[in-house]
Scaffold this motif. Structure first.
Motif: not given
Length: 135
Positions: A57-63, A65-80
């Motif tokens: 789960l820590e690696r998932a969160a890191s990935l 976060q990287r995708a969210c920082d790259g403006l992949r909004m669904v990744s921001c939701s997953r991280l949320g």
């Protein structure tokens, strides 16, 4: 090249199995390393769910976060979701809600309706954050 990589990643995402002897996780990692945020998101999902890799789960969160920082909004939701539940990260409801709000506000491709907010709610916090954004 990027369109090709997106096509391959999307195709492998549907199959969820290696293609031509290449390990799916390795391919997604390569795509992510090359700056393809879809690859980061798909690899994050694999680690979150423990599909063909050991759940991390820590690696998932890191990935995510990287995708969210790259403006992949669904990744921001997953991280949320991870922040609101404390899965793989220290629980932080405000950070989770901020990620949901960002995903809702930045993912406005057509007519002001966010595709991320239109996805079935990932949690009650997500529904609240998106309702706040629509008001």
């Amino acid at each position: 090249m990027k369109i090709k990589s997106l096509f391959v990643a999307g195709f492998l995402g549907l199959l969820a199995s290696p293609l031509a002897g290449q390990n799916t996780a390795e391919l997604y990692q390569q795509l992510c390393d090359d700056g393809d945020m879809l690859g980061c998101d798909l690899l994050g999902q694999m680690y979150r769910d423990g599909v063909d890799v050991t759940q991390d789960l820590e690696r998932a969160a890191s990935l995510f976060q990287r995708a969210c920082d790259g403006l992949r909004m669904v990744s921001c939701s997953r991280l949320g979701v991870m922040y609101t539940s404390g899965a793989g990260v220290t629980a932080d409801l405000e950070r989770g809600l901020d990620l949901f709000r960002m995903a809702c506000s930045l993912d406005l491709p057509r007519g002001g309706e966010s595709r991320t907010c239109a996805i079935s709610p990932l949690s009650s916090s997500f529904a609240t954050a998106c309702s706040d954004m629509r008001a």
